[in-house]
Design a protein around this motif. Sequence first.
Motif, short mmCIF file in Angstrom:
data_model
loop_
_atom_site.label_atom_id
_atom_site.label_comp_id
_atom_site.label_asym_id
_atom_site.label_seq_id
_atom_site.Cartn_x
_atom_site.Cartn_y
_atom_site.Cartn_z
N GLY A 161 0.97 -1.63 0.03
CA GLY A 161 0.20 -0.31 -0.19
C GLY A 161 0.78 1.49 0.07
O GLY A 161 2.05 1.29 -0.47
N ARG A 162 0.52 2.47 0.64
CA ARG A 162 1.17 3.75 0.13
C ARG A 162 1.98 3.87 0.94
O ARG A 162 3.30 4.36 0.71
CB ARG A 162 -0.72 4.72 0.31
CG ARG A 162 -0.97 4.43 -1.44
CD ARG A 162 -1.57 5.89 -0.66
NE ARG A 162 -2.71 6.51 -2.21
CZ ARG A 162 -4.21 6.01 -2.46
NH1 ARG A 162 -4.06 4.89 -1.78
NH2 ARG A 162 -4.42 5.90 -3.89
N VAL A 163 1.50 3.62 2.79
CA VAL A 163 2.48 3.94 3.52
C VAL A 163 3.34 2.90 3.71
O VAL A 163 4.51 3.75 4.05
CB VAL A 163 1.36 4.05 4.68
CG1 VAL A 163 2.44 3.30 6.23
CG2 VAL A 163 -0.03 4.62 5.17
N PRO A 164 2.87 1.41 3.82
CA PRO A 164 4.50 1.10 2.98
C PRO A 164 5.34 1.76 2.49
O PRO A 164 7.36 1.59 2.93
CB PRO A 164 4.17 -0.59 3.12
CG PRO A 164 2.84 -0.63 3.12
CD PRO A 164 2.72 0.87 3.06
N GLY A 165 5.45 2.02 1.34
CA GLY A 165 6.01 2.68 0.66
C GLY A 165 6.72 4.04 1.01
O GLY A 165 7.41 4.29 0.74
N LEU A 166 5.63 4.70 1.69
CA LEU A 166 6.20 6.62 1.96
C LEU A 166 7.10 6.14 3.47
O LEU A 166 8.44 6.94 2.83
CB LEU A 166 4.96 6.75 2.59
CG LEU A 166 5.67 7.93 3.08
CD1 LEU A 166 6.08 9.56 2.03
CD2 LEU A 166 4.18 9.01 3.81
N ILE A 167 7.07 5.17 3.56
CA ILE A 167 8.01 4.67 4.51
C ILE A 167 9.74 4.19 4.24
O ILE A 167 10.36 4.76 4.59
CB ILE A 167 7.47 3.83 5.49
CG1 ILE A 167 6.69 4.64 6.24
CG2 ILE A 167 8.57 3.01 6.96
CD1 ILE A 167 5.99 3.32 7.80
N ALA A 168 9.47 3.68 3.44
CA ALA A 168 10.43 2.97 2.94
C ALA A 168 11.04 4.00 1.56
O ALA A 168 12.46 4.13 1.35
CB ALA A 168 10.28 2.01 1.61
N VAL A 169 10.52 5.11 1.17
CA VAL A 169 11.09 6.74 0.47
C VAL A 169 11.40 7.36 1.87
O VAL A 169 12.10 7.64 1.50
CB VAL A 169 9.93 7.03 -0.12
CG1 VAL A 169 10.48 7.96 -0.67
CG2 VAL A 169 9.49 6.40 -0.99
N VAL A 170 10.81 7.05 2.24
CA VAL A 170 11.35 8.70 3.88
C VAL A 170 12.96 7.72 4.22
O VAL A 170 13.71 8.52 4.11
CB VAL A 170 10.35 8.35 4.98
CG1 VAL A 170 10.91 9.11 5.95
CG2 VAL A 170 9.20 9.58 4.09
N ILE A 171 13.24 6.33 4.26
CA ILE A 171 14.30 5.35 4.81
C ILE A 171 15.39 6.19 3.70
O ILE A 171 16.18 6.59 4.23
CB ILE A 171 14.04 3.98 5.00
CG1 ILE A 171 13.36 3.80 6.74
CG2 ILE A 171 15.10 3.64 5.63
CD1 ILE A 171 12.43 2.84 6.60
N TYR A 172 15.21 5.56 2.95
CA TYR A 172 15.61 5.70 1.34
C TYR A 172 16.56 7.25 1.49
O TYR A 172 17.68 7.58 1.14
CB TYR A 172 15.67 5.15 0.29
CG TYR A 172 15.87 5.54 -0.42
CD1 TYR A 172 17.88 4.61 -1.05
CD2 TYR A 172 15.66 6.07 -2.19
CE1 TYR A 172 18.64 4.51 -1.50
CE2 TYR A 172 16.56 6.35 -3.13
CZ TYR A 172 18.53 5.48 -2.92
OH TYR A 172 18.82 5.17 -4.08
N ALA A 173 15.49 7.85 1.34
CA ALA A 173 16.20 9.81 1.26
C ALA A 173 16.18 10.21 2.97
O ALA A 173 16.18 11.22 2.44
CB ALA A 173 14.78 10.50 0.56
N ALA A 237 9.01 1.68 -5.55
CA ALA A 237 7.58 2.12 -4.58
C ALA A 237 6.72 1.55 -5.07
O ALA A 237 5.62 1.50 -4.33
CB ALA A 237 8.00 2.88 -3.38
N SER A 238 7.10 1.71 -6.43
CA SER A 238 5.77 1.01 -6.88
C SER A 238 5.60 -0.36 -7.25
O SER A 238 3.84 -0.63 -7.11
CB SER A 238 5.50 1.89 -8.83
OG SER A 238 6.34 1.15 -9.16
N MET A 239 6.09 -1.26 -6.94
CA MET A 239 6.08 -2.64 -6.96
C MET A 239 5.46 -2.97 -5.15
O MET A 239 5.43 -4.11 -5.58
CB MET A 239 7.83 -3.14 -6.13
CG MET A 239 8.96 -3.14 -8.21
SD MET A 239 10.42 -3.84 -7.73
CE MET A 239 9.82 -5.03 -7.22
N ILE A 240 5.01 -2.16 -4.34
CA ILE A 240 4.44 -2.24 -3.19
C ILE A 240 3.04 -1.84 -3.50
O ILE A 240 2.33 -1.76 -2.46
CB ILE A 240 5.53 -2.36 -2.20
CG1 ILE A 240 5.58 -0.98 -1.99
CG2 ILE A 240 6.53 -3.08 -1.81
CD1 ILE A 240 6.16 -0.59 -0.29
N GLY A 241 2.71 -0.54 -4.30
CA GLY A 241 1.30 -0.01 -4.02
C GLY A 241 1.55 1.82 -4.67
O GLY A 241 -0.06 1.92 -3.93
#
Length: 295
Positions: A161-173, A237-241
């Motif tokens: 979903g959106r939130v897991p992708g958002l968290i992954a983006v934040v950790i990466y950036a 991140a699109s891979m997880i929604g």
Amino acid sequence: MTWLDRFPALGTEQLSALRRFIDGAFRAFTREHGQAMEQLFEPLRQFLLASERLLTQTPWPVVVGVIAVVAWVASRNWKIVLGAILSLLVIGWLGMWDDTMKTISMIFVSTVVALVVGLPIGILMSRWDRMQRIVNPALDVMQTMPSFVYLIPVVMLLGIGRVPGLIAVVIYAVAPVIRFTNLGIRLVDKDLLEAADAFGSSAWQKMRQVQLPLALPTIMAGINQTIMLALSMVVIASMIGVQGLGQPVLKAISNQYFTMGILNGMAIVAIAIIFDRVSQAYGKRLQKHLEVVHG
């Protein structure tokens, strides 16, 4: 005999047992606390959904006008403003408007979260060397870890979903914001700090009125790098929604749609250039202003 020879190497069975133990413990944790983790991040999901609705449901002339005004206020450069307007118009003409707005909302929210998390950590690192020694190795790991690896624990904890992708983006950036905040504060002239001490300023007053304002150009460089890293994570991140321009690119890769991949990739590049030019121009304006004030 080297010192490594004194320690027996793990056999294949022992290594497999260790991996199974760690994986099992992580799965048990996710089963027990997964729902609580989802509730913890619910405000973040609502913030992202509100931002997405605002950009996708607002008429496009209003969105283009607001972005143009923000670009002008930040850069005071008509070339940058005109480039931003033309890029957005071409994106809309090619039918990628909704996906672009979803991507911009993701970048906006992830940048806000990265600032909320990164600025306090950077400030603490600038004040305590021990904190810097603890955080720097973690930042090194975060910046060198392959981006796909971030998706594994996030998906296990929160699903797709959106939130897991958002968290992954934040950790990466988030790393550049932390590093550049620490660096900017540490580079403030010691004479100015001594002058603030002479006027009886407290540590908080020095930080708020002297160190942070003088460190702003450097912090802006960190924000610029955070935005660029967040954009580079969009497709992964699109891979997880995560919705936006990354999903058409992923679809193009899977189905070999050359035109779709190129057009959506160019839209991501256009957004990256707009954010990069505007943030860089604002950082340069801050630098010039501070040179005039303190020069």
